[in-house]
Design a protein around this motif. Structure first.
Motif, short mmCIF file in Angstrom:
data_model
loop_
_atom_site.label_atom_id
_atom_site.label_comp_id
_atom_site.label_asym_id
_atom_site.label_seq_id
_atom_site.Cartn_x
_atom_site.Cartn_y
_atom_site.Cartn_z
N GLU A 167 0.83 -1.20 0.00
CA GLU A 167 0.00 0.00 0.00
C GLU A 167 0.86 1.26 0.00
O GLU A 167 0.54 2.26 -0.66
N PHE A 168 1.98 1.22 0.75
CA PHE A 168 2.88 2.37 0.76
C PHE A 168 3.47 2.62 -0.63
O PHE A 168 3.52 3.77 -1.10
N ILE A 169 3.91 1.57 -1.31
CA ILE A 169 4.50 1.72 -2.64
C ILE A 169 3.50 2.33 -3.62
O ILE A 169 3.83 3.23 -4.40
N MET A 170 2.25 1.88 -3.54
CA MET A 170 1.22 2.39 -4.44
C MET A 170 0.86 3.84 -4.10
O MET A 170 0.78 4.70 -5.00
N ASP A 171 0.65 4.13 -2.82
CA ASP A 171 0.24 5.48 -2.42
C ASP A 171 1.35 6.51 -2.66
O ASP A 171 1.07 7.67 -2.96
N ALA A 172 2.61 6.10 -2.53
CA ALA A 172 3.72 7.02 -2.75
C ALA A 172 4.06 7.18 -4.22
O ALA A 172 4.91 8.00 -4.57
N GLY A 173 3.40 6.42 -5.10
CA GLY A 173 3.65 6.53 -6.53
C GLY A 173 5.02 6.03 -6.94
O GLY A 173 5.66 6.60 -7.84
N LEU A 174 5.49 4.96 -6.31
CA LEU A 174 6.81 4.43 -6.58
C LEU A 174 6.72 3.18 -7.45
O LEU A 174 5.72 2.45 -7.41
N ASP A 175 7.76 2.97 -8.23
CA ASP A 175 7.90 1.75 -9.03
C ASP A 175 9.00 0.89 -8.43
O ASP A 175 10.11 1.37 -8.20
N ASP A 176 8.70 -0.38 -8.20
CA ASP A 176 9.68 -1.31 -7.66
C ASP A 176 10.52 -1.86 -8.81
O ASP A 176 10.01 -2.57 -9.69
N VAL A 177 11.81 -1.51 -8.84
CA VAL A 177 12.68 -1.93 -9.94
C VAL A 177 12.90 -3.44 -9.86
O VAL A 177 13.24 -3.98 -8.81
N CYS A 178 12.68 -4.13 -10.98
CA CYS A 178 12.85 -5.58 -11.02
C CYS A 178 14.30 -5.96 -10.76
O CYS A 178 15.22 -5.27 -11.22
N LEU A 179 14.48 -7.05 -10.06
CA LEU A 179 15.81 -7.53 -9.70
C LEU A 179 16.25 -8.63 -10.65
O LEU A 179 15.51 -9.58 -10.90
N GLY A 180 17.47 -8.52 -11.14
CA GLY A 180 18.03 -9.56 -12.00
C GLY A 180 19.26 -10.19 -11.35
O GLY A 180 19.94 -9.57 -10.54
#
Length: 222
Positions: A47-60
Motif C-alpha cells: 500500500e505504501f508503494i502504491m500510495d507514494a507513486g513508486l515503481d519497484d525496480v525488477c531484480l536480476g
C-alpha cells in the motif's frame, strides 16, 4: 510509521524520488523461503508503494537478497524503488544482484542502459593457479578445443576464455537461490561455507594483484 513518514514526504515535495536499502520486509510470499510469512506486513508495504507513486525496480541475477549462514532462511528485503518521473527521464534502468561472497546480504548494482565499449580484455589472476581443478580444466578444454574449434588461434583463445568464465561461476549461490540445498545436510553446509572462505582468500589475492598493477600504471598519486 516509517512508510507514513516517507509517503508524507513524497506528497509534500515535488521532485525525483529514489527509495532504496534494506526494507526488512518482502512484498509477497514468493520473496521468502524458510520463515513464516506475515501477510499483514506485505499488505502495508505494498500500500505504501502504491500510495507514494513508486515503481519497484525488477531484480536480476538473484531471487533473494538475504540469507542466513545455514541457508534455511532466505528473502528479498533489499530493493530499489523510484518515482515515475525517474523512469521517464532515465531509460533502461535496471537492478542487478552481484555475488554475495561471505556477507549475508547481496550487493545490488543499480544502473541505466549498458553502453557497449567493445570487447573486454581478458584478465588472468594468479589465484586461479592455487586451485586444484583449474589445471585439469584447462587441459580438458585444450583437448576439447582442438577437436571442436577450427584452426584459428583467436577462435581457440575465445573458446578457452568462455570455459574459464563458466568455471568461475559460483554454483553454490545459484544452487541456494534455487532452493536446491537440502536442510538435512548441516555438515555439507558448513563445508560449503569453508569453501566460500577459501574463495574469499583467493579474491583478496586478486585485489592485491590489481592494486600492484594500478600502482605500476598510475604510480603513487601522493
Amino acid at each position: 510509521m516509517l512508510w507514513n513518514r516517507l509517503k508524507q514526504f513524497t506528497s509534500e515535495h515535488d521532485g525525483h524520488f529514489m527509495v532504496f536499502g534494506d526494507m526488512n520486509v518482502s512484498r509477497d510470499e514468493s520473496e521468502r523461503f524458510g520463515p513464516a510469512f506475515k501477510r499483514d506486513e506485505d499488505i502495508t508495504f505494498n500500500e505504501f508503494i502504491m500510495d507514494a507513486g513508486l515503481d519497484d525496480v525488477c531484480l536480476g541475477g538473484r531471487r533473494f537478497t538475504w540469507m542466513n549462514k545455514a541457508a534455511t532462511k532466505m528473502s528479498r528485503i533489499d530493493r530499489m524503488m523510484i518515482s515515475a518521473n525517474v523512469s521517464n527521464d532515465f531509460e533502461g534502468l535496471s537492478l542487478v544482484a552481484l555475488n554475495r561472497g561471505c556477507s549475508d546480504h547481496t550487493p545490488l548494482f543499480f544502473h541505466n542502459a549498458k553502453t557497449n565499449y567493445g570487447p573486454l580484455p581478458f584478465k588472468f589472476f594468479n589465484s586461479w593457479l592455487k586451485t586444484q581443478a583449474f589445471d585439469a580444466m584447462i587441459r580438458d578444454t585444450v583437448i576439447e578445443c582442438s577437436n571442436e574449434v577450427n584452426d584459428s588461434f583467436h577462435a581457440k583463445l575465445k573458446f578457452i576464455k568462455s570455459k574459464i568464465k563458466n568455471w568461475r561461476i559460483l554454483m553454490l549461490e545459484l544452487k541456494i537461490d534455487d532452493q536446491a540445498v537440502c536442510h538435512d545436510e548441516p555438515v555439507n553446509r558448513r563445508n560449503r561455507w569453508q569453501e566460500l572462505d577459501k574463495l574469499q582468500e583467493l579474491e583478496d589475492l586478486d585485489s592485491m594483484q590489481k592494486a600492484r598493477i594500478k600502482w605500476d600504471v598510475e604510480g603513487d598519486e601522493n
